[in-house]
Design a protein around this motif. Structure first.
Motif, PDB file in Angstrom:
ATOM      1  N   SER A  93       0.828  -1.208   0.000  1.00 18.94           N
ATOM      2  CA  SER A  93       0.000   0.000   0.000  1.00 18.94           C
ATOM      3  C   SER A  93       0.859   1.252   0.000  1.00 18.94           C
ATOM      4  N   GLU A  94       0.248   2.336  -0.426  1.00 24.69           N
ATOM      5  CA  GLU A  94       0.950   3.621  -0.466  1.00 24.69           C
ATOM      6  C   GLU A  94       1.369   4.059   0.937  1.00 24.69           C
ATOM      7  N   ALA A  95       0.521   3.794   1.917  1.00 28.94           N
ATOM      8  CA  ALA A  95       0.824   4.167   3.302  1.00 28.94           C
ATOM      9  C   ALA A  95       2.058   3.417   3.813  1.00 28.94           C
ATOM     10  N   ARG A  96       2.139   2.124   3.465  1.00 35.51           N
ATOM     11  CA  ARG A  96       3.296   1.340   3.910  1.00 35.51           C
ATOM     12  C   ARG A  96       4.577   1.803   3.223  1.00 35.51           C
ATOM     13  N   LEU A  97       4.480   2.154   1.936  1.00 31.05           N
ATOM     14  CA  LEU A  97       5.651   2.663   1.213  1.00 31.05           C
ATOM     15  C   LEU A  97       6.169   3.953   1.839  1.00 31.05           C
ATOM     16  N   LEU A  98       5.229   4.845   2.185  1.00 32.01           N
ATOM     17  CA  LEU A  98       5.630   6.114   2.806  1.00 32.01           C
ATOM     18  C   LEU A  98       6.247   5.872   4.181  1.00 32.01           C
ATOM     19  N   ALA A  99       5.682   4.931   4.928  1.00 27.93           N
ATOM     20  CA  ALA A  99       6.223   4.611   6.251  1.00 27.93           C
ATOM     21  C   ALA A  99       7.632   4.021   6.137  1.00 27.93           C
ATOM     22  N   GLN A 100       7.851   3.174   5.123  1.00 29.00           N
ATOM     23  CA  GLN A 100       9.169   2.579   4.921  1.00 29.00           C
ATOM     24  C   GLN A 100      10.194   3.637   4.521  1.00 29.00           C
ATOM     25  N   GLU A 101       9.794   4.563   3.645  1.00 20.80           N
ATOM     26  CA  GLU A 101      10.696   5.650   3.242  1.00 20.80           C
ATOM     27  C   GLU A 101      11.058   6.530   4.435  1.00 20.80           C
ATOM     28  N   LYS A 102      10.072   6.807   5.270  1.00 23.79           N
ATOM     29  CA  LYS A 102      10.312   7.620   6.465  1.00 23.79           C
ATOM     30  C   LYS A 102      11.280   6.918   7.409  1.00 23.79           C
ATOM     31  N   TYR A 103      11.079   5.603   7.586  1.00 22.47           N
ATOM     32  CA  TYR A 103      11.969   4.828   8.453  1.00 22.47           C
ATOM     33  C   TYR A 103      13.389   4.797   7.883  1.00 22.47           C
ATOM     34  N   ASN A 104      13.515   4.592   6.573  1.00 20.00           N
ATOM     35  CA  ASN A 104      14.844   4.568   5.945  1.00 20.00           C
ATOM     36  C   ASN A 104      15.587   5.879   6.163  1.00 20.00           C
ATOM     37  N   ARG A 105      14.856   6.995   6.047  1.00 15.62           N
ATOM     38  CA  ARG A 105      15.487   8.312   6.265  1.00 15.62           C
ATOM     39  C   ARG A 105      15.919   8.474   7.711  1.00 15.62           C
ATOM     40  N   SER A 106      15.111   7.948   8.630  1.00 12.99           N
ATOM     41  CA  SER A 106      15.433   8.095  10.055  1.00 12.99           C
ATOM     42  C   SER A 106      16.686   7.316  10.451  1.00 12.99           C
ATOM     43  N   GLN A 107      17.047   6.304   9.653  1.00 15.95           N
ATOM     44  CA  GLN A 107      18.211   5.476   9.967  1.00 15.95           C
ATOM     45  C   GLN A 107      19.505   6.008   9.356  1.00 15.95           C
ATOM     46  N   GLN A 108      19.406   7.080   8.595  1.00 18.36           N
ATOM     47  CA  GLN A 108      20.598   7.636   7.970  1.00 18.36           C
ATOM     48  C   GLN A 108      21.362   8.521   8.962  1.00 18.36           C
ATOM     49  N   PRO A 109      22.659   8.747   8.735  1.00 17.15           N
ATOM     50  CA  PRO A 109      23.468   9.559   9.662  1.00 17.15           C
ATOM     51  C   PRO A 109      22.904  10.966   9.845  1.00 17.15           C
ATOM     52  N   PHE A 110      23.170  11.538  11.014  1.00 20.78           N
ATOM     53  CA  PHE A 110      22.643  12.868  11.340  1.00 20.78           C
ATOM     54  C   PHE A 110      23.298  13.941  10.475  1.00 20.78           C
ATOM     55  N   PHE A 111      24.619  13.852  10.298  1.00 23.90           N
ATOM     56  CA  PHE A 111      25.343  14.809   9.465  1.00 23.90           C
ATOM     57  C   PHE A 111      25.589  14.206   8.089  1.00 23.90           C
ATOM     58  N   SER A 112      25.539  15.036   7.049  1.00 23.70           N
ATOM     59  CA  SER A 112      25.885  14.592   5.706  1.00 23.70           C
ATOM     60  C   SER A 112      27.407  14.557   5.563  1.00 23.70           C
ATOM     61  N   HIS A 113      27.887  13.980   4.468  1.00 27.92           N
ATOM     62  CA  HIS A 113      29.337  13.921   4.243  1.00 27.92           C
ATOM     63  C   HIS A 113      29.909  15.329   4.109  1.00 27.92           C
ATOM     64  N   ALA A 114      29.197  16.192   3.377  1.00 26.79           N
ATOM     65  CA  ALA A 114      29.676  17.574   3.196  1.00 26.79           C
ATOM     66  C   ALA A 114      29.765  18.302   4.538  1.00 26.79           C
ATOM     67  N   GLN A 115      28.789  18.074   5.415  1.00 26.88           N
ATOM     68  CA  GLN A 115      28.813  18.698   6.741  1.00 26.88           C
ATOM     69  C   GLN A 115      29.982  18.170   7.572  1.00 26.88           C
ATOM     70  N   ASN A 116      30.249  16.850   7.471  1.00 27.37           N
ATOM     71  CA  ASN A 116      31.380  16.280   8.197  1.00 27.37           C
ATOM     72  C   ASN A 116      32.712  16.856   7.732  1.00 27.37           C
ATOM     73  N   VAL A 117      32.818  17.138   6.442  1.00 26.76           N
ATOM     74  CA  VAL A 117      34.048  17.746   5.911  1.00 26.76           C
ATOM     75  C   VAL A 117      34.251  19.140   6.510  1.00 26.76           C
ATOM     76  N   GLU A 118      33.175  19.921   6.577  1.00 33.84           N
ATOM     77  CA  GLU A 118      33.273  21.264   7.164  1.00 33.84           C
ATOM     78  C   GLU A 118      33.584  21.190   8.655  1.00 33.84           C
ATOM     79  N   ARG A 119      32.985  20.226   9.342  1.00 31.31           N
ATOM     80  CA  ARG A 119      33.248  20.056  10.770  1.00 31.31           C
ATOM     81  C   ARG A 119      34.716  19.694  11.008  1.00 31.31           C
ATOM     82  N   TYR A 120      35.273  18.864  10.130  1.00 27.78           N
ATOM     83  CA  TYR A 120      36.679  18.469  10.266  1.00 27.78           C
ATOM     84  C   TYR A 120      37.605  19.678  10.103  1.00 27.78           C
TER      85      TYR A 120
END
Length: 493
Positions: free
Chosen positions: A68-95
């Protein structure tokens, strides 16, 4: 279809054309099927590419399931929540901000595995924090970060200095100027360290690894967040372009790929990924690129030799034993069966690779390659036949060399361990007793597991009750002893 000859679960690399695979936090899922007696059985299903255990990643979806569309959206939301807090570009600037801090202010949170900037100190006040992080530690992040330990997902067994230096010396000796490091962070940082000390024409390296923590120490041209089990770049097309550019640039300079995958990974998936990387390299536009092979060093246990040669027939296994700092068993210098089983598989000619004589390797003039000192040449096989570092013996009945602990079984008509189960013995399922399948394929497995877990819970309850009875008994004895002492004291008065 891979693994069609075996029973169990097989990876299907020839999935439905045009149908995109569903995603979990580790990228596109892989398609599997249950195999019984060499035939596909039941419904196909998608599961996580990186995790072999459902407890590590619970993603599961039937191939023909209507989601279902609802399950797809829930899975996409969960996948995003499991990604790192900082992006690679942000980590480079932090370094960049981190390295200009005074030594006393350069801190690393060992619990969060993160470099800390001064405004973030208060949020990590209760954590174990390492202070005075030196530039030497920043240049060797594999010694600063805690190794991941899941053997079937992202286990990080880091090369010992001996093996890492051997690989680097091998790269230098063959004139390679670019190294694609797939899951080899320690080799990558050693190459970077040497490049910083060289004035002219240094070796360049690109690290592809699923461990995003390394993005804190590498630029976007030095590191790509990558899943080697499904050839997935987490950074999208931008990261893929970085890899493509690295493979294609400096066409006159030689490139090599060094891969050290988790040993619990599927060989089929890894082979498919490595072929995808080879295909990217072949798009260089060179006239002779299609006729040449990309030089590869695939580091894996020797007992996977037949599986690797199934996908890469031109590969040969070297006798060199690769050892690791943080593995209790994979150590060089041990004898007998305790030696490291990890070897180097390569498409380079073995006679071109010199193994260190001081570590116990010798050159076989007949085989025209370096072998371990115990690997004696068999005149009947006309080869140095040992795979595990021990001296093997020739069996005239099998017409091949076998391990020294094996004996010839007249029933099975082959050599095996003395304690092996013969093929004529009744091999039955441990759960239902049927002879046509194993325990893992038993239809009553779920029920048996539930009963087993129920039994375990009952045992735990019994242990708790028993501990409580023992505790109360001790209390009663103590009270009785105190009462007796009290009576004795009153009598003395």
């Amino acid at each position: 279809m891979a693994g069609g000859r075996r029973s169990g679960v097989a990876l299907l690399l020839d999935g439905p054309p045009g149908a995109p695979a569903p995603h979990c936090p580790h990228g596109p899922a892989l398609l599997f099927a249950k195999i019984r007696q060499g035939k596909e059985e039941g419904r196909r299903f998608y599961a996580c590419s990186a995790c072999r255990e459902r407890k590590d990643c619970g993603f599961f979806q039937w191939e023909d399931e209507k989601v279902s569309e609802a399950r797809l959206l829930a899975q996409e939301k969960y996948n995003r929540s499991q990604q790192p807090f900082f992006s690679h570009a942000q980590n480079v600037e932090r370094y960049k901000e981190f390295v200009i801090l005074p030594l006393l202010e350069r801190k690393f949170c060992q619990e969060c595995q993160q470099l800390l900037l001064p405004p973030e100190w208060s949020r990590h006040s209760g954590h174990q924090v390492l202070s005075k992080v030196s530039f030497a530690q920043l240049r060797r992040p594999s010694q600063l970060l805690s190794p991941l330990e899941n053997k079937k997902t992202n286990a990080q067994y880091l090369f010992a200095e001996r093996s890492c230096q051997f690989l680097l010396d091998l790269i230098v000796a063959h004139g390679f100027k670019r190294v694609l490091c797939v899951g080899t962070p320690r080799l990558h940082e050693l190459i970077k360290l040497q490049a910083s000390q060289e004035q002219e024409n240094p070796i360049r390296s690109l690290l592809l690894d699923i461990d995003f923590r390394y993005s804190q120490f590498c630029t976007e041209e030095e590191f790509c967040h990558y899943n080697m089990f499904n050839h997935y770049f987490f950074g999208g097309e931008a990261a893929r372009d970085v890899c493509q550019k690295f493979l294609q640039q400096h066409k006159d300079k030689r490139i090599v790929m060094v891969a050290d995958p988790p040993f619990g990974g599927l060989v089929e998936a890894l082979a498919f990924t490595f072929k995808q990387l080879v295909a990217m390299w072949k798009q260089t536009g060179c006239a002779d690129a299609a006729s040449k092979e990309l030089p590869i060093f695939w580091i894996f246990p020797y007992f996977f030799e037949s599986r690797i040669l199934e996908f890469f027939p031109s590969f040969r296994m070297l006798d060199y034993q690769v050892d690791y700092d943080n593995h209790a068993l994979y150590k060089h210098g041990k004898t007998g069966r305790k030696q490291s089983p990890v070897r180097i598989f390569t498409n380079l000619s073995p006679h071109l690779i010199v193994l260190p004589v001081e570590e116990g390797y010798r050159f076989c003039c007949i085989c025209q390659r370096y072998v371990s000192s115990e690997n004696q040449h068999c005149e009947i096989c006309n080869s140095c036949t040992s795979k595990d570092g021990r001296r093997w013996r020739h069996c005239l009945l099998c017409k091949m060399c076998v391990k020294p602990s094996w004996v010839h079984c007249c029933i099975c008509d082959r050599c095996a361990l003395p304690s092996h189960p013969c093929k004529n013995a009744d091999a039955r399922c441990f759960i239902c007793g049927a002879a046509d399948h194993k325990r893992t394929a038993c239809p009553d497995l779920h029920t048996a597991t539930r009963v087993c877990r129920g039994g375990q819970k009952l045992k735990q309850k019994k242990k708790i009750v028993k501990a409580s009875v023992v505790k109360n008994s001790k209390k009663a004895k103590t009270a009785k002893r105190r009462k007796k002492k009290g009576k004795k004291a009153s009598w003395l008065k």
